[in-house]
Design an enzyme around this catalytic site. Structure first.
Site, PDB file in Angstrom:
ATOM      1  N   GLY A  11       0.824  -1.219   0.000  1.00  0.00           N
ATOM      2  CA  GLY A  11       0.000   0.000   0.000  1.00  0.00           C
ATOM      3  C   GLY A  11       0.850   1.257   0.000  1.00  0.00           C
ATOM      4  O   GLY A  11       2.025   1.241   0.360  1.00  0.00           O
ATOM      5  N   ARG A  12       0.200   2.299  -0.478  1.00  0.00           N
ATOM      6  CA  ARG A  12       0.872   3.608  -0.504  1.00  0.00           C
ATOM      7  C   ARG A  12      -0.123   4.632   0.026  1.00  0.00           C
ATOM      8  O   ARG A  12      -1.242   4.707  -0.456  1.00  0.00           O
ATOM      9  CB  ARG A  12       1.234   3.965  -1.943  1.00  0.00           C
ATOM     10  CG  ARG A  12       2.690   3.901  -2.191  1.00  0.00           C
ATOM     11  CD  ARG A  12       3.114   4.536  -3.498  1.00  0.00           C
ATOM     12  NE  ARG A  12       4.349   3.902  -3.925  1.00  0.00           N
ATOM     13  CZ  ARG A  12       4.404   2.941  -4.799  1.00  0.00           C
ATOM     14  NH1 ARG A  12       3.306   2.501  -5.365  1.00  0.00           N
ATOM     15  NH2 ARG A  12       5.553   2.403  -5.130  1.00  0.00           N
ATOM     16  N   GLY A  50       3.284   7.353   3.699  1.00  0.00           N
ATOM     17  CA  GLY A  50       4.402   6.464   3.353  1.00  0.00           C
ATOM     18  C   GLY A  50       4.005   5.240   2.555  1.00  0.00           C
ATOM     19  O   GLY A  50       2.842   5.046   2.205  1.00  0.00           O
ATOM     20  N   GLU A  51       5.017   4.449   2.287  1.00  0.00           N
ATOM     21  CA  GLU A  51       4.817   3.184   1.576  1.00  0.00           C
ATOM     22  C   GLU A  51       4.786   2.066   2.604  1.00  0.00           C
ATOM     23  O   GLU A  51       5.558   2.091   3.569  1.00  0.00           O
ATOM     24  CB  GLU A  51       5.975   2.942   0.613  1.00  0.00           C
ATOM     25  CG  GLU A  51       5.949   3.847  -0.601  1.00  0.00           C
ATOM     26  CD  GLU A  51       7.224   3.755  -1.435  1.00  0.00           C
ATOM     27  OE1 GLU A  51       8.272   3.382  -0.876  1.00  0.00           O
ATOM     28  OE2 GLU A  51       7.159   4.071  -2.620  1.00  0.00           O
ATOM     29  N   VAL A  52       3.912   1.101   2.368  1.00  0.00           N
ATOM     30  CA  VAL A  52       3.799  -0.020   3.314  1.00  0.00           C
ATOM     31  C   VAL A  52       4.264  -1.301   2.624  1.00  0.00           C
ATOM     32  O   VAL A  52       3.810  -1.624   1.528  1.00  0.00           O
ATOM     33  CB  VAL A  52       2.348  -0.161   3.833  1.00  0.00           C
ATOM     34  CG1 VAL A  52       2.271  -1.247   4.890  1.00  0.00           C
ATOM     35  CG2 VAL A  52       1.857   1.157   4.416  1.00  0.00           C
ATOM     36  N   ASP A  62      -9.407   9.571  12.449  1.00  0.00           N
ATOM     37  CA  ASP A  62      -9.280   9.240  11.014  1.00  0.00           C
ATOM     38  C   ASP A  62      -9.920   7.876  10.727  1.00  0.00           C
ATOM     39  O   ASP A  62      -9.347   7.051  10.000  1.00  0.00           O
ATOM     40  CB  ASP A  62      -7.794   9.247  10.629  1.00  0.00           C
ATOM     41  CG  ASP A  62      -7.602   9.401   9.127  1.00  0.00           C
ATOM     42  OD1 ASP A  62      -8.568   9.756   8.426  1.00  0.00           O
ATOM     43  OD2 ASP A  62      -6.473   9.151   8.646  1.00  0.00           O
ATOM     44  N   ASP A  93      -3.614   2.700  11.483  1.00  0.00           N
ATOM     45  CA  ASP A  93      -3.181   4.047  11.087  1.00  0.00           C
ATOM     46  C   ASP A  93      -3.497   5.084  12.168  1.00  0.00           C
ATOM     47  O   ASP A  93      -4.517   5.789  12.114  1.00  0.00           O
ATOM     48  CB  ASP A  93      -3.833   4.447   9.752  1.00  0.00           C
ATOM     49  CG  ASP A  93      -3.195   5.710   9.183  1.00  0.00           C
ATOM     50  OD1 ASP A  93      -2.327   6.299   9.860  1.00  0.00           O
ATOM     51  OD2 ASP A  93      -3.560   6.095   8.062  1.00  0.00           O
TER      52      ASP A  93
HETATM   53  N1  ATP Z   1      -0.947  -3.470   8.803  1.00  0.00           N
HETATM   54  C1  ATP Z   1      -1.303  -3.482   7.524  1.00  0.00           C
HETATM   55  N2  ATP Z   1      -1.674  -4.620   6.948  1.00  0.00           N
HETATM   56  C2  ATP Z   1      -2.046  -4.660   5.659  1.00  0.00           C
HETATM   57  N3  ATP Z   1      -2.073  -3.574   4.853  1.00  0.00           N
HETATM   58  C3  ATP Z   1      -1.711  -2.389   5.380  1.00  0.00           C
HETATM   59  C4  ATP Z   1      -1.302  -2.278   6.727  1.00  0.00           C
HETATM   60  N4  ATP Z   1      -0.997  -0.993   6.963  1.00  0.00           N
HETATM   61  C5  ATP Z   1      -1.203  -0.342   5.821  1.00  0.00           C
HETATM   62  N5  ATP Z   1      -1.634  -1.154   4.854  1.00  0.00           N
HETATM   63  C6  ATP Z   1      -1.970  -0.797   3.475  1.00  0.00           C
HETATM   64  O1  ATP Z   1      -1.259   0.367   3.143  1.00  0.00           O
HETATM   65  C7  ATP Z   1      -2.163   1.382   2.797  1.00  0.00           C
HETATM   66  C8  ATP Z   1      -1.658   2.713   3.338  1.00  0.00           C
HETATM   67  O2  ATP Z   1      -1.413   2.566   4.691  1.00  0.00           O
HETATM   68  P1  ATP Z   1      -1.665   3.741   5.732  1.00  0.00           P
HETATM   69  O3  ATP Z   1      -3.091   4.103   5.720  1.00  0.00           O
HETATM   70  O4  ATP Z   1      -1.125   3.356   7.039  1.00  0.00           O
HETATM   71  O5  ATP Z   1      -0.799   4.881   5.062  1.00  0.00           O
HETATM   72  P2  ATP Z   1      -0.998   6.444   5.165  1.00  0.00           P
HETATM   73  O6  ATP Z   1       0.215   7.054   4.584  1.00  0.00           O
HETATM   74  O7  ATP Z   1      -1.335   6.811   6.533  1.00  0.00           O
HETATM   75  O8  ATP Z   1      -2.211   6.697   4.223  1.00  0.00           O
HETATM   76  P3  ATP Z   1      -3.418   7.702   4.484  1.00  0.00           P
HETATM   77  O9  ATP Z   1      -2.824   8.955   4.990  1.00  0.00           O
HETATM   78  O10 ATP Z   1      -4.041   7.808   3.140  1.00  0.00           O
HETATM   79  O11 ATP Z   1      -4.282   7.036   5.474  1.00  0.00           O
HETATM   80  C9  ATP Z   1      -3.484   0.972   3.415  1.00  0.00           C
HETATM   81  O12 ATP Z   1      -4.561   1.476   2.710  1.00  0.00           O
HETATM   82  C10 ATP Z   1      -3.437  -0.511   3.331  1.00  0.00           C
HETATM   83  O13 ATP Z   1      -3.865  -0.937   2.063  1.00  0.00           O
HETATM   84 MG    MG Z   2      -4.082   5.488   6.249  1.00  0.00          MG
END
Ligand code: ATP
Ligand code: MG
Length: 677
Positions: free
Chosen positions: A115-116, A120-122, A228, A246
C-alpha cells in the site's frame, strides 16, 4: 413554474381583468426542464456510469531522478529505536553496523509493497529474527528534525494499550531520516474488501460494527480519539476480524499539545461540527457511522458538496437501506445525527441489548480463532518434535535395513561375477562341485557343505541354521534334454519345481530321463530366489553312485558317465575342458550371444551388467565321451548335425553369424573329443 407562463406564445398577452387597464407582459421562452442529478449514488452505479475505456494518461517525463524511493537512500546514520523515553540505538543479531545496507534491508526480507498512503509506503516483509511476516510502513518524506511531531504516529501507536481489534505495534525506528513502523500484517483493508464485494451480507456488517465499536471504545476509554476512522484505515485478517489501524492523527486528550495540534481527518467521514471546531469522541462515532453506512449500502460517499450535506442532514434516500434490518438502520442513523450531543457514545452502544447479544457471540468466535491459531502452532511444533524423535529412533533400523540390502547385493554380485564371467549358467565346468566330481574329490557332506549358494551367513541370522543341501550334490548334469523351453529357462521359475525334492510330481519325475530323482533339497525357503534358480542347473541328474537302486541312463547324449575313468583321467579331462573353454572364450569375445537372462532377484544394476556381458555358448559335453556312431538314417549334412547337437550349441550356431556352418566346439587339443560335429 407558472403554468400560464409555460404555455405562453411569442406574442404579447394581456393579463388582468378585462375592466382594468391592459398590461402588456413580454412572454418568456419556456425554461428547459433538465434531469436533476441524484447527489447520492452507490459505488456500483458510479462504476456503471463511468466509461470503461479511458484514454491512457500521457506518459510522465522525468526531468530529474526519482529520490522518493527508500532504495535510493544512502546509509549514513545508525538506526535509532523510538521509545517513549526517547530514541536509543537499535540492535539486532541480524544487523551488522559495518554493512552498507540499512537496518530494514538487513533484518527484513521484503515480500511486496502492499500500500501507498499520503504518509508512506507499506511493505509486507519477513523478519529474519523470527521468520514472521510484518507490515513495515516507511515514510516517504524525510523527517523534519525540528518538528515536534516528527515521530507522532509511532509515539501515538506505542502509547495505545494493545487490543485485539487494533493493529498491533511492534517497533519503530529512524534511519537515514526515514521513519519505519513495524506493525502486524493484515490481509486487506476494508476499503479493498468493499470495493470488491459491494453487497456485504448483514451478518458481516454486524461483525464489522461490533469489532470496530470495541476498538473505538478501547481508545475512548483511554482518552484517545482516532480522528481518522475510515475504511482505508480498517484492516481485515484472514479470519475476517476487523482491526483499526493508522494512528497518525490520534489525539491523546491528556496531552494538551495533541489537542492543540489536532488535524482534520478525511473529509468524506468528517463530522460536521469538526469543520468549525476540534475533533471529539462524538466525531469518531460519526466517522464510524459513515464507514458502516458505506459498507452496508455500498454508498459512494461524497467528499463535499450537496451530497455531503445531504448525509449530514439525515436525508439519505430509503432505497439505499433496501434489505437492511431496521435495527441496523436505526443504529447507523443515530450515529449520523447532526447534533454530536444526540449521538450515542461507544459505551451506550455497547449496552444496547441487541449489540450485547451479538458481542457475546463475536467474542467467543474471536477467542476460538485465537485459540485455534495457538493450537495450530502448538501442534505444528509438537509434530516437528515427534518427527525428529522418530527419525532418531528409526534411523538405526533404516540403516540396518540398508546394510542388509547392500550385503545381499554384494553377495549376489560376487556370486554372479564368479560364476558368469566366463561361463554361462548352464556350463558347470567352473562349478566347484563339478570340478570336485571330476577330480574325484569326495563330495562334502551336507553338514560341511559350503555351497556357493549358501546365503545363510550373517546376511540373514534367523536362517543361519538352514542349508541348501541335506543330501550330497549331484555329480553330473543332464544337458541333453530336448525340451527347448526347459533348457532356455535354466533361470526360469518353471524349473524351480525340480528342487522341491520329495514334493516333485510323479509325472515330472517320469519325464526326466532315466527316471532320475531330484536331489532332496531342504531349507529352500531360506534361499534367495536367484540362487534357487541357479541351482536348478546343477541338480538335474543325481549321480548314480549316490542314488541307491536307481541307475543313470547311459543313452545317447549323456556324456558324463565317467565312473569307469580313474581320477587321473578325470583330472586330465577337466583340464582339457578348461583349456577349451578358454579358447572358446577368446573366440566368443566378438560374439555377444544372448543367453538366458540373469536372475530377476538380482539388483537391476547387476542384472544390466550381466546382460551386457559377453557369454559363452553352452558346451557340448558329449564331446568328452567316445565318438558315437551316427544314428542310422542320418546323413552328414550340417543341418542334420545341428539337429543332433545339444540345444545350447544349436542356438549358438543359429545366433552367431560367424559360427554359421562352422562348428563352435571344434576340438580339444590333445583330447579324445577332437572330433568335429
Ligand atoms: N498493517 C497493515 N496490513 C495490511 N495492509 C496495510 C497495513 N498498513 C497499511 N496497509 C496498506 O497500506 C495502505 C496505506 O497505509 P496507511 O493508511 O497506514 O498509510 P498512510 O500514509 O497513513 O495513508 P493515508 O494517509 O491515506 O491514510 C493501506 O490502505 C493498506 O492498504
Ligand atoms: Mg491510512
Amino acid at each position: 413554474m407558472d403554468e400560464s407562463l409555460g404555455n405562453s406564445s411569442m406574442d404579447s398577452i394581456e393579463v388582468g381583468p378585462s375592466t382594468s387597464p391592459r398590461v402588456l407582459v413580454t412572454p418568456r421562452l419556456p425554461v428547459p426542464v433538465m434531469l436533476r442529478e441524484t447527489p447520492l449514488s452507490t459505488k456500483r452505479e458510479r462504476q456503471a456510469m463511468t466509461p470503461r475505456f479511458r484514454r491512457p494518461a500521457p506518459k510522465m517525463i522525468k526531468t530529474m531522478p526519482q529520490t522518493r524511493s527508500i532504495w535510493s537512500v544512502r546509509k549514513d546514520t545508525t538506526p535509532q529505536l523510538i521509545t517513549p523515553r526517547g530514541p536509543k540505538p537499535l540492535e539486532s543479531p541480524k544487523y551488522d553496523r559495518n554493512n552498507s545496507q540499512t537496518f530494514f534491508e538487513q533484518v527484513f526480507q521484503i515480500d511486496e509493497i502492499i500500500g501507498r498512503g499520503s504518509f508512506g509506503e507499506v511493505f509486507a516483509a519477513r523478519c529474519r529474527e523470527d521468520s514472521h511476516l510484518y507490515a513495515v510502513k516507511v515514510s516517504i518524506a524525510p523527517i523534519r528534525h525540528h518538528s515536534i511531531s516528527k515521530y507522532r504516529e509511532a509515539e501515538s501507536h506505542m502509547m495505545i494499550p494493545p487490543h485485539k481489534n487494533l493493529v498491533r505495534f511492534y517497533r519503530a525506528w529512524e534511519e537515514t531520516d526515514r521513519l519505519y513502523i513495524q506493525t502486524e500484517l493484515c490481509d486487506q483493508s476494508l476499503q479493498q474488501y468493499c470495493s470488491v464485494k459491494h453487497a456485504i451480507p448483514e451478518y458481516e456488517i454486524w461483525n464489522i460494527f461490533i469489532d470496530l465499536l470495541q476498538a473505538v471504545h478501547h481508545l475512548h476509554s483511554n482518552d484517545m480519539i482516532h480522528d481518522d476512522i475510515k475504511p482505508d484505515n480498517i484492516f481485515l485478517t484472514k479470519h475476517k476480524i476487523c482491526k483499526l489501524g493508522d494512528f497518525g492523527l490520534v489525539i491523546n486528550l491528556k496531552n494538551p499539545n495533541d489537542v492543540k495540534s489536532a488535524e482534520e481527518g478525511d473529509s468524506k467521514y468528517l463530522a460536521p461540527e469538526v469543520l468549525n471546531g476540534k475533533p471529539t469522541k462524538a466525531s469518531d462515532i460519526f466517522s464510524l457511522g459513515v464507514t458502516l453506512l458505506e459498507a452496508a449500502t455500498d454508498l459512494d460517499v461524497p467528499p463535499n458538496g450537496d451530497a455531503w450535506h445531504q448525509i449530514r442532514n439525515g436525508q439519505i434516500p430509503e432505497r439505499f437501506f433496501y434489505g437492511i434490518s431496521t435495527n441496523l438502520q436505526e443504529l447507523i442513523k443515530s450515529m449520523l445525527d447532526k447534533d454530536p450531543m444526540n449521538r450515542p457514545t461507544s459505551w451506550k452502544l455497547l449496552l444496547n441489548p441487541l449489540i450485547r447479544k451479538k458481542l457475546t457471540k463475536r467474542s467467543l468466535y474471536v477467542e476460538w480463532i485465537s485459540w485455534k491459531d495457538t493450537l495450530a502452532t502448538l501442534f505444528k511444533s509438537i509434530l516437528v518434535w515427534i518427527m525428529a524423535f522418530l527419525s532418531v529412533v528409526f534411523r538405526p533400523v533404516a540403516w540396518f535395513h540398508e546394510e542388509i540390502n547392500n550385503r545381499r547385493s554384494e553377495i549376489c554380485a560376487q556370486f554372479l561375477n564368479t560364476h558368469q564371467q566366463h561361463t554361462p549358467i548352464q556350463t558347470p565346468e567352473t562349478s566347484k562341485v563339478y570340478s570336485e566330481s571330476l577330480t574325484g574329490v569326495a563330495l562334502r557332506q551336507s553338514s560341511q557343505l559350503a555351497s556357493p549358494f549358501d546365503f545363510s551367513d550373517d546376511e540373514n541370522p534367523p536362517h543361519s541354521q538352514r542349508r541348501l543341501f541335506t543330501a550330497p550334490l549331484p555329480q553330473r548334469l543332464n544337458f541333453d534334454e530336448d525340451d527347448d523351453d526347459d533348457e532356455q529357462a535354466t533361470c526360469s521359475s518353471s524349473n524351480s519345481s525340480a528342487i522341491e525334492g520329495d514334493s516333485v510330481s510323479p509325472q515330472r519325475r517320469n519325464k526326466t530321463k532315466g527316471g532320475a530323482v531330484p536331489v532332496n533339497m531342504m531349507g529352500r525357503q531360506g534361499t534367495p530366489k536367484s540362487a534357487r534358480r541357479l541351482l536348478s542347473c546343477y541338480r538335474r541328474r543325481p549321480a548314480p553312485h549316490q542314488q541307491n537302486g536307481i541307475h543313470h541312463h547311459e543313452g545317447a547324449g549323456d556324456g558324463f558317465n565317467n565312473n569307469h575313468l580313474s581320477d587321473q583321467e578325470r583330472t586330465e579331462r577337466y583340464l582339457r575342458m578348461r583349456q577349451n573353454e578358454q579358447h572358446l572364450d577368446y573366440m566368443d569375445r566378438a560374439n555377444l550371444i544372448d543367453e538366458a537372462p540373469p536372475p530377476m532377484s538380482c539388483p537391476p544394476r547387476i542384472r544390466r551388467s550381466i546382460r551386457d556381458m559377453p557369454r559363452m555358448p553352452t558346451l557340448n559335453f558329449n564331446l568328452l565321451d567316445e565318438p558315437k556312431p551316427p544314428p542310422t538314417g542320418s546323413n552328414d549334412s550340417p543341418v542334420a548335425k545341428m539337429e543332433n547337437s545339444p540345444i545350447g550349441l544349436r542356438r549358438s550356431m543359429r545366433n552367431t553369424p560367424k559360427s554359421k556352418g562352422r562348428p563352435r566346439m571344434i576340438s580339444f587339443p590333445g583330447s579324445s573329443g577332437d572330433d568335429e560335429i
